[in-house]
Enzyme design. Structure first.
Site, PDB file in Angstrom:
ATOM      1  N   GLY A   1      57.178  66.245  -4.453  1.00 23.95           N
ATOM      2  CA  GLY A   1      56.775  65.064  -3.731  1.00 23.95           C
ATOM      3  C   GLY A   1      55.548  64.770  -4.509  1.00 23.95           C
ATOM      4  N   GLY A   2      54.397  64.151  -3.846  1.00 24.27           N
ATOM      5  CA  GLY A   2      53.258  63.777  -4.577  1.00 24.27           C
ATOM      6  C   GLY A   2      52.539  64.949  -5.342  1.00 24.27           C
TER       7      GLY A   2
ATOM      8  N   GLU B   1      59.668  63.548 -42.338  1.00 17.35           N
ATOM      9  CA  GLU B   1      58.721  62.347 -42.866  1.00 17.35           C
ATOM     10  C   GLU B   1      58.631  61.389 -42.079  1.00 17.35           C
ATOM     11  OE1 GLU B   1      59.399  61.863 -46.948  1.00 17.35           O
ATOM     12  OE2 GLU B   1      59.460  63.906 -47.634  1.00 17.35           O
TER      13      GLU B   1
ATOM     14  N   LEU C   1      60.198  69.284 -42.706  1.00 19.74           N
ATOM     15  CA  LEU C   1      61.112  68.788 -43.198  1.00 19.74           C
ATOM     16  C   LEU C   1      60.902  67.095 -43.090  1.00 19.74           C
ATOM     17  CD1 LEU C   1      64.155  68.255 -44.658  1.00 19.74           C
ATOM     18  CD2 LEU C   1      64.886  68.803 -42.571  1.00 19.74           C
TER      19      LEU C   1
ATOM     20  N   GLU D   1      64.036  69.002 -33.843  1.00 20.82           N
ATOM     21  CA  GLU D   1      65.311  69.808 -34.589  1.00 20.82           C
ATOM     22  C   GLU D   1      66.798  69.134 -34.396  1.00 20.82           C
ATOM     23  OE1 GLU D   1      65.436  73.869 -34.854  1.00 20.82           O
ATOM     24  OE2 GLU D   1      63.382  74.079 -34.516  1.00 20.82           O
TER      25      GLU D   1
ATOM     26  N   THR E   1      55.041  71.414 -36.907  1.00 17.82           N
ATOM     27  CA  THR E   1      54.814  72.586 -35.828  1.00 17.82           C
ATOM     28  C   THR E   1      53.873  73.591 -36.625  1.00 17.82           C
ATOM     29  OG1 THR E   1      56.540  72.121 -34.250  1.00 17.82           O
ATOM     30  CG2 THR E   1      55.560  74.001 -33.986  1.00 17.82           C
TER      31      THR E   1
HETATM   32  C1  LIG Z   1      56.303  68.252 -31.252  1.00 13.25           C
HETATM   33  C2  LIG Z   1      57.379  68.063 -32.211  1.00 13.25           C
HETATM   34  C3  LIG Z   1      57.355  69.136 -33.231  1.00 13.25           C
HETATM   35  C4  LIG Z   1      58.180  68.836 -34.402  1.00 13.25           C
HETATM   36  N1  LIG Z   1      58.324  69.803 -35.276  1.00 13.25           N
HETATM   37  C5  LIG Z   1      58.664  69.844 -36.391  1.00 13.25           C
HETATM   38  C6  LIG Z   1      58.819  70.666 -37.453  1.00 13.25           C
HETATM   39  O1  LIG Z   1      58.217  71.914 -37.245  1.00 13.25           O
HETATM   40  N2  LIG Z   1      59.174  70.461 -38.605  1.00 13.25           N
HETATM   41  C7  LIG Z   1      59.848  69.341 -38.956  1.00 13.25           C
HETATM   42  O2  LIG Z   1      60.178  69.084 -39.836  1.00 13.25           O
HETATM   43  N3  LIG Z   1      59.964  68.189 -37.840  1.00 13.25           N
HETATM   44  C8  LIG Z   1      59.531  68.423 -36.725  1.00 13.25           C
HETATM   45  N4  LIG Z   1      59.714  67.778 -35.608  1.00 13.25           N
HETATM   46  C9  LIG Z   1      60.321  66.187 -35.996  1.00 13.25           C
HETATM   47  C10 LIG Z   1      61.462  66.181 -35.410  1.00 13.25           C
HETATM   48  O3  LIG Z   1      62.822  67.032 -35.823  1.00 13.25           O
HETATM   49  C11 LIG Z   1      62.080  64.491 -35.258  1.00 13.25           C
HETATM   50  O4  LIG Z   1      61.082  63.968 -34.735  1.00 13.25           O
HETATM   51  C12 LIG Z   1      63.529  64.396 -34.911  1.00 13.25           C
HETATM   52  O5  LIG Z   1      64.340  64.867 -35.808  1.00 13.25           O
HETATM   53  C13 LIG Z   1      63.598  62.881 -34.875  1.00 13.25           C
HETATM   54  O6  LIG Z   1      63.220  62.231 -35.773  1.00 13.25           O
HETATM   55  P1  LIG Z   1      62.332  60.738 -35.731  1.00 13.25           P
HETATM   56  O7  LIG Z   1      61.150  61.287 -34.743  1.00 13.25           O
HETATM   57  O8  LIG Z   1      61.934  60.116 -37.070  1.00 13.25           O
HETATM   58  O9  LIG Z   1      63.397  59.889 -34.786  1.00 13.25           O
HETATM   59  P2  LIG Z   1      64.283  58.764 -35.286  1.00 13.25           P
HETATM   60  O10 LIG Z   1      64.986  59.402 -36.266  1.00 13.25           O
HETATM   61  O11 LIG Z   1      63.553  57.484 -35.894  1.00 13.25           O
HETATM   62  O12 LIG Z   1      65.128  58.436 -33.965  1.00 13.25           O
HETATM   63  C14 LIG Z   1      64.910  57.450 -33.086  1.00 13.25           C
HETATM   64  C15 LIG Z   1      66.033  57.060 -32.253  1.00 13.25           C
HETATM   65  O13 LIG Z   1      67.058  56.849 -33.000  1.00 13.25           O
HETATM   66  C16 LIG Z   1      68.245  57.779 -32.624  1.00 13.25           C
HETATM   67  N5  LIG Z   1      69.209  57.734 -34.069  1.00 13.25           N
HETATM   68  C17 LIG Z   1      68.597  57.883 -35.216  1.00 13.25           C
HETATM   69  N6  LIG Z   1      69.563  57.893 -35.942  1.00 13.25           N
HETATM   70  C18 LIG Z   1      70.812  57.891 -35.383  1.00 13.25           C
HETATM   71  C19 LIG Z   1      72.477  57.728 -35.616  1.00 13.25           C
HETATM   72  N7  LIG Z   1      72.599  57.906 -36.881  1.00 13.25           N
HETATM   73  N8  LIG Z   1      73.019  57.627 -34.534  1.00 13.25           N
HETATM   74  C20 LIG Z   1      72.461  57.357 -33.300  1.00 13.25           C
HETATM   75  N9  LIG Z   1      71.378  57.578 -32.965  1.00 13.25           N
HETATM   76  C21 LIG Z   1      70.411  57.586 -33.834  1.00 13.25           C
HETATM   77  C22 LIG Z   1      67.689  59.076 -32.397  1.00 13.25           C
HETATM   78  O14 LIG Z   1      68.579  59.792 -31.587  1.00 13.25           O
HETATM   79  C23 LIG Z   1      66.404  58.598 -31.472  1.00 13.25           C
HETATM   80  O15 LIG Z   1      66.864  58.190 -30.250  1.00 13.25           O
HETATM   81  C24 LIG Z   1      58.777  67.606 -34.455  1.00 13.25           C
HETATM   82  C25 LIG Z   1      58.482  66.641 -33.807  1.00 13.25           C
HETATM   83  C26 LIG Z   1      57.963  66.742 -32.453  1.00 13.25           C
HETATM   84  C27 LIG Z   1      57.885  65.576 -31.741  1.00 13.25           C
END
Ligand SMILES: Cc1cc2nc3c(=O)[nH]c(=O)nc-3n(C[C@H](O)[C@H](O)[C@H](O)COP(=O)(O)OP(=O)(O)OC[C@H]3O[C@@H](n4cnc5c(N)ncnc54)[C@H](O)[C@@H]3O)c2cc1C
Length: 382
Positions: free
Chosen positions: A340-341, A127, A125, A364, A158
């Protein structure tokens, strides 16, 4: 009200724990250091039914429910969060999307080998420009004769490099906003569909997190998953269940960190006695254990609701995910402190829990997004 697990559930917990202790624990650090995807344990996970826990037997699954699923994810993650997330993304994202929205033919063709553990699943999902705001998806799918032609790139998928089957979301009608995004089933080897950069991560290093790219990728019409335009709304429903598995992942790692802290506190001596004799350490352990237990209640409550099938559990799954992941971060932090360490050194398990748990407050839906979901439910907003 009955908080006991059935005899079958207790047996499931014992068998997953035995597997995790025997076949995962000895390799945890080696896989982590090498960022090695543990492909060698996938057949065994399949044999144990753990790659199709929540699907009916007629589709190759184990025919169990979400409570059983949470038991399995909790026990795997207690030993290694990477194994937990591999199993979680496979079951509750990719396979469940096909189970919930697929046609009978799609279920037979794709869900059966996934649930039997013969295939590995991924779900794309996110991007680069569409994370929390997943409705901002840019990847496109345009119809051309008997095909959909997909173009674009997903990030952070993932299992991206290892997936035989990938469910991906792409825009089919730009004018319709979030109701113009559709879901597609892609197969490994389809021309124009390939995994890209493999991320070098802070934690969960044995799991694979990759880019997935579509370049004029021709997908047969029958691989549209669910109604056209409803891929994003479908994804939100899939995430309701997925968040329970991330909550279970957090719970398992928190439990593992708690146990590591208790063991270490009993054997480490300073000032002529075990550090567990100091009230400062005892209070930390008591707080950690209480928070883990509170998280456990929320996680299993959400799973129990998911098993009832007649109720919405959006709010409860978000609460479980929010609380369990934040608890896991606090518990892993205190686990390092109690060591600790040595908590900073890779000879002890504390530092790995500390690195791995952080993912749970992000994947998620971040903690901030969970709060938005919960508040929306409270305020009756769409
Ligand atoms: C190890 C790993 C595995 C993953 N696996 C999958 C997968 O299998 N499939 C998939 O589709 N995705 C996957 N993801 C993606 C994951 O779901 C996203 O990273 C996550 O949803 C956050 O999106 P972003 O990283 O673009 O952060 P951003 O959306 O850019 O967020 C950055 C910060 O802004 C905050 N923020 C953003 N919008 C708001 C708002 N409206 N109000 C308040 N705060 C806000 C967020 O909480 C965060 O603190 C994975 C990510 C990781 C790191």
């Amino acid at each position: 009200m009955d908080f006991t697990f059935s005899e079958e559930q207790q047996q499931l917990r014992r068998s997953v724990r035995e597997f995790a202790e025997g076949e995962v624990r000895p390799h945890v650090m080696e896989w982590d250091e090498a960022s090695h995807f543990p492909i060698e344990i996938m057949p065994k996970l399949g044999e144990m039914g753990l790659l199709g826990v929540i699907f009916p037997e007629e589709y190759g699954g184990a025919g169990l429910g979400y409570v059983d699923y949470v038991i399995a994810i909790e026990e795997l993650s207690r030993v290694d969060g990477s194994v937990g997330i591999i199993v979680a993304a496979h079951n509750s994202l990719c396979s469940n999307h096909i189970f919930k929205f697929g046609t009978e033919a799609q279920k037979k063709k794709y869900l059966v080998p996934l649930a039997q553990g013969k295939h590995i699943g991924a779900w794309s999902l996110t991007e680069p420009g569409a994370g929390s705001d997943a409705g901002g998806t840019r990847s496109t799918a345009r119809r051309d004769g008997n095909f959909w032609v997909l173009n674009g790139a997903k990030t952070f998928t993932t299992n991206g490099h290892y997936a035989d089957t990938c469910v991906a979301m792409a825009v089919t009608d730009k004018e319709k906003g979030s109701h113009g995004i559709s879901a597609f089933i892609l197969e490994k080897g389809m021309p124009g569909f390939k995994p890209g950069k493999k991320e070098n991560k802070l934690g969960m290093r044995a799991s694979d997190t990759s880019e997935v790219t579509f370049s004029d990728c021709r997908v047969p019409l029958e691989n549209l998953l669910g109604p056209e335009g409803e891929g994003f709304t479908g994804s939100l429903k899939i995430l309701d269940g997925g968040r329970i598995s991330i909550a279970a992942l957090a719970l398992g790692m928190a439990q593992g960190a708690l146990e590591a802290a208790v063991n270490y506190a009993k054997q480490r001596k300073q000032f002529g006695q075990a550090i567990s004799e100091f009230q400062a350490i005892q209070f930390k352990l008591a707080d950690m254990a209480t928070e883990v237990e509170a998280a456990r209640l929320l996680v299993y409550q959400a799973a129990w609701l998911a098993d009832r099938r007649d109720v919405r559990f959006t709010r409860e799954s978000s609460m479980a995910k929010l609380f369990a992941s934040e608890v896991a971060v606090r518990v892993a932090n205190e686990c390092v402190q109690i060591h600790g360490g040595y908590g900073f050194i890779k000879d002890y398990p504390a530092e790995k829990y500390y690195r791995d748990v952080k993912l749970c407050t992000i994947g998620e839906g971040t903690s901030e997004i969970q709060k938005l979901v919960i508040a929306r439910q409270l305020l009756g907003k769409k």
